[in-house]
Design an enzyme around this catalytic site. Structure first.
Site, PDB file in Angstrom:
ATOM      1  N   GLY A   1     -17.107   3.691  -3.522  1.00  0.00           N
ATOM      2  CA  GLY A   1     -17.813   4.966  -3.352  1.00  0.00           C
ATOM      3  C   GLY A   1     -19.089   5.062  -4.160  1.00  0.00           C
ATOM      4  O   GLY A   1     -19.898   5.975  -3.955  1.00  0.00           O
TER       5      GLY A   1
ATOM      6  N   TYR B   1       0.837  -1.195   0.000  1.00  0.00           N
ATOM      7  CA  TYR B   1       0.000   0.000   0.000  1.00  0.00           C
ATOM      8  C   TYR B   1       0.875   1.249   0.000  1.00  0.00           C
ATOM      9  O   TYR B   1       1.689   1.463   0.903  1.00  0.00           O
ATOM     10  CB  TYR B   1      -0.936   0.017   1.200  1.00  0.00           C
TER      11      TYR B   1
END
Length: 339
Positions: A215, A57
């Site tokens: 989202g 990440y």
């Protein structure tokens, strides 16, 4: 914040897991270190203790930020879950994959970035289709015996591989996988075909990534707002928009946000589920945490289940045929307890 047991373990984790893939600004998006610290503070203040990261990440920055944060906080307060598999360099052929060599190398480097002596939960990140699962399970068990890892888990792997791994672990006396991380949301329910039934059988907790569909389920794309999900994505196709409109309608009806509704749905599906909720600013986190207090009615759950229903394919749909139920249960289907 309430706490749940992670799989068939005694490990207590908060009901919403904080996803930290956005910690760092590499790639042109994400939260800088100061903002990430503020997010961690707000999460801890709300009672959160379950952090999800990975070796790759933000090119390792995600783990580094968590490590720096922990130097000024109680390490034992947090349950840190990280992952190995994906490449963090291009130096050699074994700098990626599920093999034992990469596992051991990745864990040592994650420990350095996290500035800790142990990882609470180590996930295999993505199945590579070549490493024997017994090699993986033995390696994970060795790390646990060494004290470098407390619990083993797995992500983005076929159900049959996970089932074989846990069966081998049970037979050999190795540590079993206690959590399964997969994409799961109202617009991605295909794990219900094999992965989730398998997880239920082995008592594994499901920790969905993208529980808000990147989202999309917040309704922001229907409101004309921008985001990282491309217009041609299946998260923004006609079916996803139809599902999102139902989420938005229920949210309006009960005075919640669409994000609250979508997150609450994942936790009310009849199996152990702890969604991974990401945030790149404190306001976003605080809003998502409100989902922990929302209990949807059975009527709303039914509406959401119906609008997002998928075909299970064979043999799932076959098992649900009336004739099969009659022949398998002799007319007692509705009178027999189901697992």
């Amino acid at each position: 914040m309430n706490y749940k047991l992670l799989g068939r373990s005694g490990l207590k984790v908060s009901q919403l897991c904080l996803g930290t893939m956005g910690f760092g600004t590499e790639g042109g998006w994400g939260a800088d270190k100061e903002t990430s610290f503020e997010i961690l503070d707000a999460y801890a203040d709300a009672g959160g203790n379950f952090l999800d990261t990975a070796n790759v990440y933000k090119l390792g920055t995600g783990e580094k930020i968590i490590g720096e944060y922990l130097t000024n906080h109680d390490r034992d307060q947090f349950v840190i879950a990280t992952k190995y598999t994906l490449k963090d360099n291009n130096t050699n052929a074994n700098a990626s994959g599920n093999n034992r060599k990469n596992m051991m190398r990745s864990v040592e480097q994650s420990l350095q970035r996290l500035q800790t002596d142990f990882i609470d939960v180590l996930y295999l990140h993505i199945w590579d289709h070549i490493t024997p699962i017994d090699e993986v399970m033995r390696g994970l068990d060795d790390l646990i015996r060494q004290g470098k890892v407390n619990y083993a888990a797995i992500s983005d792997t076929p159900a049959w591989v996970v089932a074989k791994g846990n069966t081998l672990a049970e037979l050999m006396g190795w540590s079993q996988l206690i959590a399964l991380q997969v994409e799961y949301s109202l617009i991605q329910r295909t794990p219900e075909r094999e992965l989730i039934p398998m997880a239920k059988h082995f008592g594994m907790t499901v920790t969905p990534w993208a529980p808000l569909g990147g989202g999309a389920l917040t309704g922001k794309y229907l409101r004309g707002e921008s985001g990282r999900v491309k217009a041609e994505s299946n998260r923004r196709d006609a079916n996803s928009e139809r599902i999102t409109r139902q989420v938005m309608a229920i949210a309006d009806e009960i005075g919640a946000t669409p994000a609250h509704v979508a997150l609450a749905w994942t936790t009310q599906q009849g199996f152990s589920c702890i969604p991974v909720v990401g945030a790149t600013n404190v306001e976003q986190l605080k809003d998502n945490l409100k989902a922990a207090d929302l209990i949807l009615s059975s009527e709303h759950i039914t509406k959401l289940n119906d609008v997002s229903k998928i075909t299970l394919g064979f043999p799932g749909d076959f098992f649900n045929e009336d004739n099969v139920k009659v022949n398998s249960f002799g007319g007692f289907y509705d009178k027999v307890e189901k697992r």
